[in-house]
Design a protein around this motif. Structure first.
Motif, PDB file in Angstrom:
ATOM      1  N   PHE A  69      11.806  13.561 -22.543  1.00 26.77           N
ATOM      2  CA  PHE A  69      12.180  12.703 -21.794  1.00 26.77           C
ATOM      3  C   PHE A  69      11.128  12.247 -20.714  1.00 26.77           C
ATOM      4  O   PHE A  69      10.558  13.206 -20.204  1.00 26.77           O
ATOM      5  CB  PHE A  69      13.533  13.294 -20.982  1.00 26.77           C
ATOM      6  CG  PHE A  69      14.320  13.512 -22.091  1.00 26.77           C
ATOM      7  CD1 PHE A  69      15.430  12.638 -22.553  1.00 26.77           C
ATOM      8  CD2 PHE A  69      14.839  14.905 -22.636  1.00 26.77           C
ATOM      9  CE1 PHE A  69      16.475  13.110 -23.324  1.00 26.77           C
ATOM     10  CE2 PHE A  69      15.460  15.307 -23.491  1.00 26.77           C
ATOM     11  CZ  PHE A  69      16.481  14.494 -23.876  1.00 26.77           C
ATOM     12  N   THR A  70      11.169  10.779 -20.569  1.00 30.67           N
ATOM     13  CA  THR A  70       9.842  10.253 -19.618  1.00 30.67           C
ATOM     14  C   THR A  70      10.405   9.453 -18.639  1.00 30.67           C
ATOM     15  O   THR A  70      11.137   8.594 -18.874  1.00 30.67           O
ATOM     16  CB  THR A  70       8.786   9.392 -20.660  1.00 30.67           C
ATOM     17  OG1 THR A  70       8.669  10.521 -21.732  1.00 30.67           O
ATOM     18  CG2 THR A  70       7.698   9.179 -19.636  1.00 30.67           C
ATOM     19  N   THR A  71       9.839   9.918 -17.306  1.00 25.95           N
ATOM     20  CA  THR A  71      10.234   9.183 -16.248  1.00 25.95           C
ATOM     21  C   THR A  71       8.919   8.386 -15.775  1.00 25.95           C
ATOM     22  O   THR A  71       7.975   9.096 -15.678  1.00 25.95           O
ATOM     23  CB  THR A  71      10.762   9.763 -15.035  1.00 25.95           C
ATOM     24  OG1 THR A  71      12.039  10.507 -15.526  1.00 25.95           O
ATOM     25  CG2 THR A  71      11.293   9.320 -13.888  1.00 25.95           C
ATOM     26  N   ARG A  73       6.389   6.414 -12.635  1.00 21.67           N
ATOM     27  CA  ARG A  73       6.461   6.469 -11.189  1.00 21.67           C
ATOM     28  C   ARG A  73       6.911   4.947 -10.753  1.00 21.67           C
ATOM     29  O   ARG A  73       7.584   4.834  -9.601  1.00 21.67           O
ATOM     30  CB  ARG A  73       5.093   6.456 -10.812  1.00 21.67           C
ATOM     31  CG  ARG A  73       4.334   7.832 -10.886  1.00 21.67           C
ATOM     32  CD  ARG A  73       3.001   8.035 -10.130  1.00 21.67           C
ATOM     33  NE  ARG A  73       2.064   7.206 -11.006  1.00 21.67           N
ATOM     34  CZ  ARG A  73       1.434   7.425 -11.985  1.00 21.67           C
ATOM     35  NH1 ARG A  73       1.471   8.551 -12.543  1.00 21.67           N
ATOM     36  NH2 ARG A  73       0.606   6.566 -12.688  1.00 21.67           N
ATOM     37  N   THR A  75       8.402   0.969 -12.405  1.00 23.36           N
ATOM     38  CA  THR A  75       8.745   0.151 -13.286  1.00 23.36           C
ATOM     39  C   THR A  75       8.414  -1.195 -13.330  1.00 23.36           C
ATOM     40  O   THR A  75       9.139  -2.248 -13.538  1.00 23.36           O
ATOM     41  CB  THR A  75      10.538   0.170 -13.541  1.00 23.36           C
ATOM     42  OG1 THR A  75      10.954   0.050 -12.409  1.00 23.36           O
ATOM     43  CG2 THR A  75      10.680   1.702 -13.933  1.00 23.36           C
ATOM     44  N   ARG A  98      13.598   2.949 -24.880  1.00 24.37           N
ATOM     45  CA  ARG A  98      13.526   2.694 -23.300  1.00 24.37           C
ATOM     46  C   ARG A  98      15.186   2.835 -22.944  1.00 24.37           C
ATOM     47  O   ARG A  98      16.206   2.368 -23.624  1.00 24.37           O
ATOM     48  CB  ARG A  98      13.249   1.302 -23.153  1.00 24.37           C
ATOM     49  CG  ARG A  98      13.129   0.862 -21.592  1.00 24.37           C
ATOM     50  CD  ARG A  98      12.516  -0.205 -21.240  1.00 24.37           C
ATOM     51  NE  ARG A  98      12.425  -0.437 -19.886  1.00 24.37           N
ATOM     52  CZ  ARG A  98      12.255  -1.372 -19.174  1.00 24.37           C
ATOM     53  NH1 ARG A  98      11.921  -2.568 -19.895  1.00 24.37           N
ATOM     54  NH2 ARG A  98      12.401  -1.439 -17.824  1.00 24.37           N
ATOM     55  N   ASP A 102      18.276   7.285 -15.768  1.00 24.19           N
ATOM     56  CA  ASP A 102      17.029   8.154 -15.626  1.00 24.19           C
ATOM     57  C   ASP A 102      17.411   9.254 -16.644  1.00 24.19           C
ATOM     58  O   ASP A 102      18.489   9.880 -16.968  1.00 24.19           O
ATOM     59  CB  ASP A 102      17.174   8.903 -14.197  1.00 24.19           C
ATOM     60  CG  ASP A 102      15.944   9.936 -13.876  1.00 24.19           C
ATOM     61  OD1 ASP A 102      14.886   9.498 -14.374  1.00 24.19           O
ATOM     62  OD2 ASP A 102      16.149  10.831 -13.584  1.00 24.19           O
ATOM     63  N   PRO A 103      16.278   9.483 -17.586  1.00 27.27           N
ATOM     64  CA  PRO A 103      14.966   9.092 -17.524  1.00 27.27           C
ATOM     65  C   PRO A 103      14.925   7.675 -17.851  1.00 27.27           C
ATOM     66  O   PRO A 103      15.595   7.083 -18.405  1.00 27.27           O
ATOM     67  CB  PRO A 103      14.090  10.024 -18.401  1.00 27.27           C
ATOM     68  CG  PRO A 103      15.371  10.611 -19.408  1.00 27.27           C
ATOM     69  CD  PRO A 103      16.574  10.531 -18.607  1.00 27.27           C
ATOM     70  N   ASP A 104      13.404   7.021 -17.862  1.00 32.97           N
ATOM     71  CA  ASP A 104      13.236   5.759 -18.427  1.00 32.97           C
ATOM     72  C   ASP A 104      13.015   5.676 -19.955  1.00 32.97           C
ATOM     73  O   ASP A 104      13.287   4.696 -20.458  1.00 32.97           O
ATOM     74  CB  ASP A 104      11.883   5.338 -17.874  1.00 32.97           C
ATOM     75  CG  ASP A 104      12.202   5.193 -16.284  1.00 32.97           C
ATOM     76  OD1 ASP A 104      13.202   4.806 -15.696  1.00 32.97           O
ATOM     77  OD2 ASP A 104      11.074   5.645 -15.506  1.00 32.97           O
ATOM     78  N   TYR A 105      12.631   6.805 -20.707  1.00 38.21           N
ATOM     79  CA  TYR A 105      12.391   6.675 -21.841  1.00 38.21           C
ATOM     80  C   TYR A 105      12.670   8.112 -22.740  1.00 38.21           C
ATOM     81  O   TYR A 105      12.534   9.052 -22.313  1.00 38.21           O
ATOM     82  CB  TYR A 105      10.757   6.283 -22.316  1.00 38.21           C
ATOM     83  CG  TYR A 105      10.341   5.056 -21.966  1.00 38.21           C
ATOM     84  CD1 TYR A 105      10.481   4.127 -22.858  1.00 38.21           C
ATOM     85  CD2 TYR A 105       9.946   4.455 -20.581  1.00 38.21           C
ATOM     86  CE1 TYR A 105       9.870   2.814 -22.482  1.00 38.21           C
ATOM     87  CE2 TYR A 105       9.278   3.379 -20.444  1.00 38.21           C
ATOM     88  CZ  TYR A 105       9.504   2.488 -21.189  1.00 38.21           C
ATOM     89  OH  TYR A 105       9.135   0.992 -20.871  1.00 38.21           O
ATOM     90  N   LYS A 133       6.947  11.928 -14.744  1.00 34.00           N
ATOM     91  CA  LYS A 133       7.591  13.243 -15.184  1.00 34.00           C
ATOM     92  C   LYS A 133       7.819  13.368 -16.618  1.00 34.00           C
ATOM     93  O   LYS A 133       8.373  12.365 -17.077  1.00 34.00           O
ATOM     94  CB  LYS A 133       8.865  13.237 -14.338  1.00 34.00           C
ATOM     95  CG  LYS A 133       9.675  14.784 -14.826  1.00 34.00           C
ATOM     96  CD  LYS A 133      11.059  14.773 -13.990  1.00 34.00           C
ATOM     97  CE  LYS A 133      11.767  16.105 -14.496  1.00 34.00           C
ATOM     98  NZ  LYS A 133      12.957  15.896 -13.622  1.00 34.00           N
TER      99      LYS A 133
END
Length: 151
Positions: A69-71, A73, A75, A98, A102-105, A133
C-alpha cells in the motif's frame, strides 16, 4: 455492443486462450468463418487486450509475494506521472492499482524470498518518486489469482 455469442467467445477464451478457431467455433455454436470474424472484431475493438501464458511464480523462482500500500507525499500531475512511469518500469511490480482515498496505490510485488523482497523494497520501492509511506503485507497464499471476468 457485446451480445450473447461474444460473451460465450470471451468465456471460452478466458478458460483456454490457446483454443483453436475450430474448437472455439464449436464451443460457441458457430461455423469457423463467423466465429473468426467476431474474434477479430473483439480484438480490434480492444475488448480482448491480448493473450498470455499464466506462469506459476514459485516455479520460476518468484514464490514470495507482497501487497504494498503506497501513499504519495503529493498528488500533482507531475508526481503521479513520475511515480506511475517508475512503477511500470519495475518488472517485480506485477500489478498496480491507483485507488480512491488512502492509500493512493496498491502494488503487487514478487521476489525470490524475503531477503530479495527487502532489497526490492530498499532499493526500488522506497525510491519511487513522491513516496511518503509504504506498507507491505505478505501474501500467505494465492487463493484465486487473476482469473477471468464474469462475462
Amino acid at each position: 455492443m457485446i451480445d450473447r455469442i461474444d460473451r460465450s467467445i470471451l468465456r471460452a477464451l478466458q478458460s483456454d486462450g490457446r483454443m483453436t478457431a475450430t474448437a472455439l467455433a464449436a464451443e460457441v455454436g458457430l461455423t469457423v468463418a463467423p466465429c473468426h470474424r467476431r474474434l477479430k472484431d473483439l480484438e480490434s475493438s480492444g475488448v480482448i487486450r491480448g493473450y498470455r501464458a499464466e506462469v506459476d511464480p514459485a516455479q520460476v523462482g518468484l514464490g514470495f509475494g507482497a501487497m504494498v500500500f503506497t501513499t504519495l507525499r503529493e498528488t500533482s500531475q507531475e508526481t503521479i506521472r513520475a511515480f506511475e512511469d517508475a512503477v511500470v518500469a519495475q518488472p517485480q511490480i506485477v500489478e498496480a492499482y491507483r485507488l480512491f482515498g488512502d492509500p493512493d496505490y496498491l502494488l503487487r510485488c514478487v521476489a525470490a524470498d524475503l531477503p530479495a523482497y527487502q532489497r526490492l523494497y530498499d532499493e526500488h520501492l522506497a525510491a519511487l518518486p513522491g513516496v511518503a509511506k509504504l506498507t507491505s503485507t505478505i501474501v500467505m497464499r494465492d487463493l484465486k489469482g487473476s482469473g477471468g471476468l464474469p462475462v
